[in-house]
Design an enzyme around this catalytic site. Structure first.
Site, short mmCIF file in Angstrom:
data_model
loop_
_atom_site.label_atom_id
_atom_site.label_comp_id
_atom_site.label_asym_id
_atom_site.label_seq_id
_atom_site.Cartn_x
_atom_site.Cartn_y
_atom_site.Cartn_z
N GLY A 132 52.27 32.26 -28.47
CA GLY A 132 53.19 30.87 -28.25
C GLY A 132 51.76 30.72 -26.81
O GLY A 132 52.46 29.65 -26.64
N ILE B 63 45.42 29.64 -29.11
CA ILE B 63 45.08 29.91 -30.04
C ILE B 63 46.32 30.52 -30.54
O ILE B 63 46.08 30.63 -32.30
CB ILE B 63 43.67 31.07 -30.29
CG1 ILE B 63 42.86 30.31 -29.16
CG2 ILE B 63 43.36 31.50 -31.60
CD1 ILE B 63 42.18 29.76 -30.28
N ASN C 108 57.00 29.80 -23.75
CA ASN C 108 56.16 30.12 -25.04
C ASN C 108 56.45 30.14 -26.10
O ASN C 108 56.18 29.47 -27.44
CB ASN C 108 54.98 30.28 -24.79
CG ASN C 108 53.94 30.12 -23.15
OD1 ASN C 108 54.42 28.82 -22.76
ND2 ASN C 108 52.85 30.76 -23.25
N LYS D 41 32.15 36.21 -23.67
CA LYS D 41 32.19 37.44 -22.66
C LYS D 41 32.14 38.97 -22.84
O LYS D 41 32.62 39.41 -21.69
CB LYS D 41 32.91 36.98 -21.90
CG LYS D 41 33.34 35.58 -21.48
CD LYS D 41 35.11 34.91 -20.25
CE LYS D 41 34.10 33.19 -20.12
NZ LYS D 41 33.91 33.02 -20.85
N LEU E 235 38.31 24.35 -25.93
CA LEU E 235 38.51 22.90 -25.11
C LEU E 235 40.65 22.81 -25.10
O LEU E 235 41.17 22.99 -25.99
CB LEU E 235 38.29 21.62 -26.12
CG LEU E 235 36.54 21.41 -25.67
CD1 LEU E 235 36.38 20.37 -26.22
CD2 LEU E 235 36.91 21.32 -24.60
#
Length: 648
Positions: free
Chosen positions: A296, A299, A324, A415, A454
């Site tokens: 949900g 991605i 979701n 990260k 985005l």
């Protein structure tokens, strides 16, 4: 029922019209053949064969679909259909006639008849279209006060399709004044009566001279830099600009005025469309049971949509958020009616539930997208970050191997590289889990590492949008902070492609393009809203947050980039490492995490992830126990190393 009767009536009228034109064609053909309008000697023979010719032609026309189209939109494809239908019907009736009575009818008459019929049938349809477009133009000219003058950017296929719809539908209330195109060879050329007036740099001049009120960008393949320049030019000229979504609009034929939308930030960052090897993706997804964790999320939900395009046998949605999960299930059932979609409420930390799901559905492919991703939030919830991202990945990956999953694709992040935050460390540990299990099981473990997407949940784009709607200020942490961005669909396409390429053990890196300065992103979003940055909307700098870096990386120490067959997918290559040895350390660490943090746990993290540098994030001054523990341990280690170092 009424619509069906109206359509049948229209078809009957068109067929009657064609029958009259076919009859006229035969008489004209005889007149042209004998060079006179007096064809009395041949009238008997004409009347004998005329019903037969009309019947054959109308039957072939109907079978060829000539009565299914709309005359007002007739084009080149319709002309080809008319040529095929007239030619085929001529061959049919001429062949049958000469089997019966060859000597009575001159061959040249039927050759002339083919040509004349083609002109009359085709001409009637194009004449109707010209009439409709002329009528629309007259109506628009008569209502010029209501119609908006529009300028179309791009004198190509998409621009022509937009213009054609405007001319064919006066209800849209648009008056096309012309085109602009940067191709010099197109200047002063005409498309459906509209002239190419100049290039995109001349938009302000054309706006003033032609009274343009709106600009339509009909160049779906234009890159982000080109779109940004055009958008800024339109803003300076004081006109609103709309754009087509993407190049898929051209490929699907959905190039209409309704497809045009306001510029979005994704348009300004847009890169070349992703080139996919759809055959290889289909080979490992079609007919398989596929499971997606975090189904949900941003991605995960897009993975669900794109995976179903390749015809899996079953799609298992594993998600702990009820709302979701419901949303993506309803979305998928609407987009793919009949697809076998199985929603499963579950948490990747709930090992029995995960094992139960894998045992029940026996997936061959697992996409692991479930993760905590928000850096500052995870800094203040460090235990949960490690539990969810590292221990949750261990549960999912280990049980996938136990239950015979063929391929396991993990979604990671930039990260994880030389991280200054606990979220990055947790994802690096998750990567190591997959790499270690990949050497100890038959399951092919593949990891895909990339940067920001985005409009994902928790990303900066929705935050900026809300701040702009409230009138500002827009908050940016640092004037020189950079990030890599890609759209969610592009990221998911490349994840699936990497999964197809993976043979087990690879660390794939997605080409993120050029890094974007966040303050520039904020200014672009303000301009997209029709406002001026630092004038209408103020931008303020709040300082780096805990664990935040000025820029992100995609490679850890000792890794190097290796090319693949796909230009947007690379492999992080490093010396072959035996993951069996640290596997026990990873297990010990993960099983100790639920009990809480201690100096021993931090020592294990430092040993497993030696490039973890939390001091780069800077203290947050909150007195957070975990952060203080990290700093204390690193200070002790550094002091010990300095004491043991030889003096010069």
């Amino acid at each position: 029922m009424v619509v069906m009767i109206n359509n049948r009536l229209k078809q009957m009228i068109v067929m009657l019209s064609d029958a009259v034109l076919i009859a006229c064609s035969i008489f004209l053909s005889y007149s042209l053949r004998f060079g006179t309008l007096i064809i009395a000697p041949h009238v008997y023979h004409i009347l004998v064969i005329l019903p037969f010719i009309i019947l054959v032609r109308l039957a072939v026309f109907a079978l060829s679909g000539l009565y299914q189209g709309m005359w007002r939109f007739v084009g080149a494809r319709d002309l080809l259909s008319i040529i095929r239908a007239v030619t085929l019907s001529s061959l049919v009736y001429v062949s049958l006639l000469y089997l019966v009575q060859e000597s009575v009818y001159p061959r040249s008459v039927f050759i002339i008849d083919w040509f004349v019929t083609l002109i009359l049938i085709g001409g009637s349809r194009f004449a109707y279209r010209l009439y409709r477009e002329g009528f629309s133009t007259i109506v628009m000219n008569g209502r010029v006060k209501e119609a908006k003058n529009v300028l179309i950017v791009g004198a190509g296929r998409a621009g022509e399709m937009i213009l054609r719809e405007i001319l064919g539908n006066y209800r849209l209330k648009y008056n096309p004044v012309g085109f602009v195109d940067d191709n010099r060879e197109k200047r002063n050329l005409y498309i459906h009566g509209c002239r190419v007036l100049g290039n995109t740099r001349e938009i302000p001049r054309i706006v003033r001279s032609e009274g343009v009120e709106m600009v339509f960008l009909a160049v779906p393949h234009a890159h982000g830099a080109a779109k940004r320049r055009i958008m800024m030019t339109c803003a300076r000229a004081g006109v609103k600009a709309k754009t087509l979504p993407d190049v898929d609009s051209i490929l699907s034929g959905k190039v209409t005025v309704r497809e045009l939308r306001d510029f979005g930030i994704e348009d300004l960052l847009q890169r070349k469309p992703v080139r996919l090897d759809t055959l290889s993706i289909e080979a490992y997804l079609r007919g398989k049971t596929v499971m997606i964790t975090g189904a949900g999320g941003s991605i995960g939900s897009e993975l669900c949509r794109q995976v179903l395009r390749y015809g899996p046998k079953r799609l298992v949605l594993f998600e702990r958020n009820e709302f979701n999960l419901y949303q993506i299930q309803m979305d998928l059932l609407e987009l793919f009616p009949g697809a076998d979609v199985r929603p499963v409420i579950g948490d990747i930390l709930n090992k029995p539930r995960m094992e139960e799901t894998l045992a029940q559905y026996r997936p061959q492919v697992v996409f692991h997208a479930a993760a905590y991703k928000h850096v500052p939030l995870m800094e203040s919830n460090a235990v949960e970050a490690l539990r969810n991202n590292a221990l949750g990945t261990w549960n999912t990956a280990y049980l996938s191997a136990v239950h015979g999953v063929q391929k396991f694709v993990m979604v990671s992040t930039d990260k994880a590289v030389r991280s200054t935050n606990i979220m990055g460390v947790s994802k690096r540990l998750a990567e190591m889990v997959c790499q270690s299990l990949g050497q100890t099981s038959t399951t092919k473990f593949v990891t895909v590492r990339f940067g920001n997407v985005l409009n994902s949940v928790g990303s900066v784009i929705p935050l900026f949008r809300r701040q702009i709607e409230r009138g500002g200020p827009v908050t940016v942490t640092h004037p020189d902070i950079y990030r890599y961005f890609m759209t969610i669909p592009e990221a998911v396409q490349l994840i699936m492609q990497a999964g197809a390429m993976g043979r087990g053990g690879e660390m794939f890196l997605l080409d993120m393009g050029e890094p974007v300065r966040i303050v520039d992103l904020a200014r672009d979003m303000i301009r997209l809203s029709g406002l001026e940055p630092d004038k209408d909307i103020r931008i303020t700098f709040t300082g780096l947050r805990p664990g935040e870096k000025l820029y992100e990386e995609l490679l850890t120490a000792g890794e190097e980039i290796k090319a693949t067959l796909h230009d947007k997918i690379k492999i992080a290559g490093s010396e072959q490492q035996d993951w069996k040895s640290p596997l026990e350390d990873i297990e010990d660490l993960l099983h100790a995490i639920p009990a809480g943090f201690s100096g021993a746990i931090m020592e294990k993290i430092k040993k497993l992830v030696p490039d973890f540098q939390p001091e780069n994030g800077g203290p947050n001054g909150s007195g957070d126990t975990f952060k203080n523990l990290i700093y204390e341990i690193f200070r002790e280690n550094r002091a010990t190393e300095e004491q043991q170092a030889p003096h010069p």
